[in-house]
Design a protein around this motif. Sequence first.
Motif, PDB file in Angstrom:
ATOM      1  N   GLU A 112       0.822  -1.198   0.000  1.00 12.59           N
ATOM      2  CA  GLU A 112       0.000   0.000   0.000  1.00 12.59           C
ATOM      3  C   GLU A 112       0.865   1.259   0.000  1.00 12.59           C
ATOM      4  OE1 GLU A 112      -3.627   1.950  -0.180  1.00 12.59           O
ATOM      5  OE2 GLU A 112      -3.175  -0.184  -0.350  1.00 12.59           O
ATOM      6  N   SER A 146      -4.363  10.373   1.845  1.00 12.89           N
ATOM      7  CA  SER A 146      -4.479   8.939   1.598  1.00 12.89           C
ATOM      8  C   SER A 146      -3.125   8.259   1.746  1.00 12.89           C
ATOM      9  CB  SER A 146      -5.046   8.707   0.196  1.00 12.89           C
ATOM     10  OG  SER A 146      -5.090   7.334  -0.106  1.00 12.89           O
ATOM     11  N   GLY A 148      -2.309   7.755   5.300  1.00 12.13           N
ATOM     12  CA  GLY A 148      -3.199   6.876   6.054  1.00 12.13           C
ATOM     13  C   GLY A 148      -4.131   7.613   6.995  1.00 12.13           C
ATOM     14  N   HIS A 186      -0.934   7.258  -4.760  1.00 17.83           N
ATOM     15  CA  HIS A 186      -2.252   7.621  -4.240  1.00 17.83           C
ATOM     16  C   HIS A 186      -2.822   8.770  -5.073  1.00 17.83           C
ATOM     17  CE1 HIS A 186      -2.241   5.155  -0.514  1.00 17.83           C
ATOM     18  NE2 HIS A 186      -0.938   5.160  -0.778  1.00 17.83           N
TER      19      HIS A 186
END
Length: 373
Positions: free
Chosen positions: A3, A110, A113, A8
């Motif tokens: 991730e 994003s 987080g 993003h």
Amino acid sequence: MDEISKIHVGLDVHKDSISVGAAEPGRSRGRLIAKTAHDLSKLTKVLIQVGRPEQLHLVYEAGPTGYGLQRALSASGYACEVIAPSQMPRRAGDRVKTDGRDCIQLAECSRAGQLRAVWIPEPADEAIRDLSRAREDAVNSRTQARHQLKGFLLRHDLRFAGKTSWTKAHHAWLGALSFEAQAAQTAFTEYWLAVQAGDARVQRLTQALRDSVGGWRFEPVVQALQALRGVELVTAVGLVAEIGDLRRFEHPRKLMGYLGLVPSEASSGDRIHRGSITKTGNAHARRLLTEAAWHYRFKARIGTHAHRRQQGLSQPVRDIAWAAQLRLNKRFTTLQARGLQVNKACVAVARELSGFVWALGRQAMIEDGSWRD
């Protein structure tokens, strides 16, 4: 790690346009990619400039455009989340707001987080929620029409002698009214016809709501919630349609927080201050729970209507509903005895009622085989 290594992408979505911003892995600032029309094919052409679908993580704020864009992007292979706007970090000193800055901030948050994704309902779930909200809008419109008619009658010093309005006796009284001036008679008739149309609209939507429950994947939960006092079919469907899949709440306190029924808090050091409820999350479900909580002012009992609703339900479901009556009635009585204002006591009871909603939904889904601990 996968991730973190993704790019993003923030989307600032409007009815006619979408602004695209991207934040590369690392600590570099985000950048504005483009502003395009609200069209999937044009948007994907812009996204191809940023990276392949498996390299991107897309986010946009929930808004009036719904979940259609998220479903279309997911079907195209993109990882896309819809973000709760109320959870979006806001800089205290930031006084400039543009589409370009918004999409870049989405991408950067994003990557860090800091965002919280909302639950995406399935199309069938969303359809029932739309029907439930349509009925709620119809009830509000009918209430407005009734207030307008009553206001007209009050201006003419006409008062119904009975105790309750909008009964057969009240409608018979309205039908016997006559005004000397033709203009006044026409105005009265139009007001009354609007009320009658509102009644018919609410009845149609209520019946449609009853018909839509059959075969719904959450039908067992709807049936189980009707074991509670103050929760009939319309309220049960509204609660389930607004809350959605109860399995996403690992504990009842999570559901209470989602509904905004927990106290706000501003504590620092040795100073602890708790204020009114946060009112975050779903306002529709919070209102339904608060209305249901009023019924627990009265002593615990299972009346005729409640007994009829509990027919066919399992004994564990009935036991939870009866435990809810005993606890919540005692809670209401205790809070009022302490001198707490009745509306605040009702909200406190509604908070605990949401815990029993979670327990009943969990029990119904365990019996149905869809709940996995």
